[in-house]
Motif scaffolding. Sequence first.
Motif: not given
Length: 394
Positions: A75-91
């Motif tokens: 659930q934190v992944r979307p916020a991470l992607e938004a602040r980083l400005g790039k995709p974040v994969a999840f395991a």
Amino acid sequence: MDFKTLDAMDVTDKTALIRVDINVPFENGAVSDFTRIDAILPTINDIVAAGGKAVLLAHFGRPKGKVVPEMSLAQVRPALEARLGKPVAFAEDCIGKPAKDAVSAMKPGDVLLLENTRFHPGEEKNDPMMAASLAALGDIYVNDAFSAAHRAHASTEGIARLLPSCAGRLMEAELKALDAALGNPARPVVAVVGGAKVSTKLDLLGNLIEKVDALVIGGGMANTFLAAQGQAVGKSLCEHDLADTARTVMDKARALGCRLILPTDLVVAREFKANAPSEIVTDCPDDAMILDAGPESVAQIVDVFKTSRTLIWNGPLGAFEIEPFDKATNSAAAEAAQLTRDGTLVSVAGGGDTVAALNRAGAAKDFTYISTAGGAFLEWMEGKTLPGVAALEA
């Protein structure tokens, strides 16, 4: 403090396991405060820019070694992607096949978030097998979570013994700021310690008295010291059973030449609520409670700030959450901020209530450093060894 920084590590084509703190607050299903996410971006961006693979290790909530869907880091992944400005994969796990497969699929410059480390009981037990399973995923270890450094967990301490390790940008900044405040400070040094109870900060007071030149005590805990001197505190929050302890602290301060500063005038009210009728007194009436330090006390504190070179702040001076009992904290914080802007004071603050109070006062942005840590900052101020930091030094 002797520790490696990210600058000493070659991360090109390497998998960097980065311990971060993204235990962020949620409201209505979305992250409500991005402070902790924003704080780790410099480390991730530097590793990615150098052609490294950034694998994030983190906890979320207190699942106590069990899989709790509501505490998934997904659930934190979307916020991470938004602040980083790039995709974040999840395991879907932080160890085992899901983690290994996700890491294997990475290319240089990719970012991967692993599932909550605390879903495994071995994390908080600092189990060697857990640490080894995490270490097997990467080439180097980067600790960027000072706020978790007071815990000897597999992802904070155990793994650092198994891989080439260094401090991330946030950890580096934190450790340098803390060293400048207590390790090797410009003197004179003044500390402000506030909060509700003396009992929660005995270790802190004992350590600071030996290291600072002046110690300002505020908030509810100041009432215990006033009562120990025989002063009436009315219905105020006060630990009367710690009067002897308070007197011992005062005696130790005198013996060591540490100036102990307590309120000399008091803001009192009959009700604990916003805008309750209040008055400024030197002795608290029996039917009233002390809710803030008065203007004379603030002037005394400000005078100490003006003659100091370093300030360490933990805890408010009064009931800062409600007006008008936020005046002492706001006024003292504003002066500390101005002196910092003027370049005459190094100001370091930390602790949940402290950060909230300084933000409320509009002073936080001008302090030299505001620690993102809670318990770790307090334990450092108490003079305790932080396992996550000690592992990096080793």
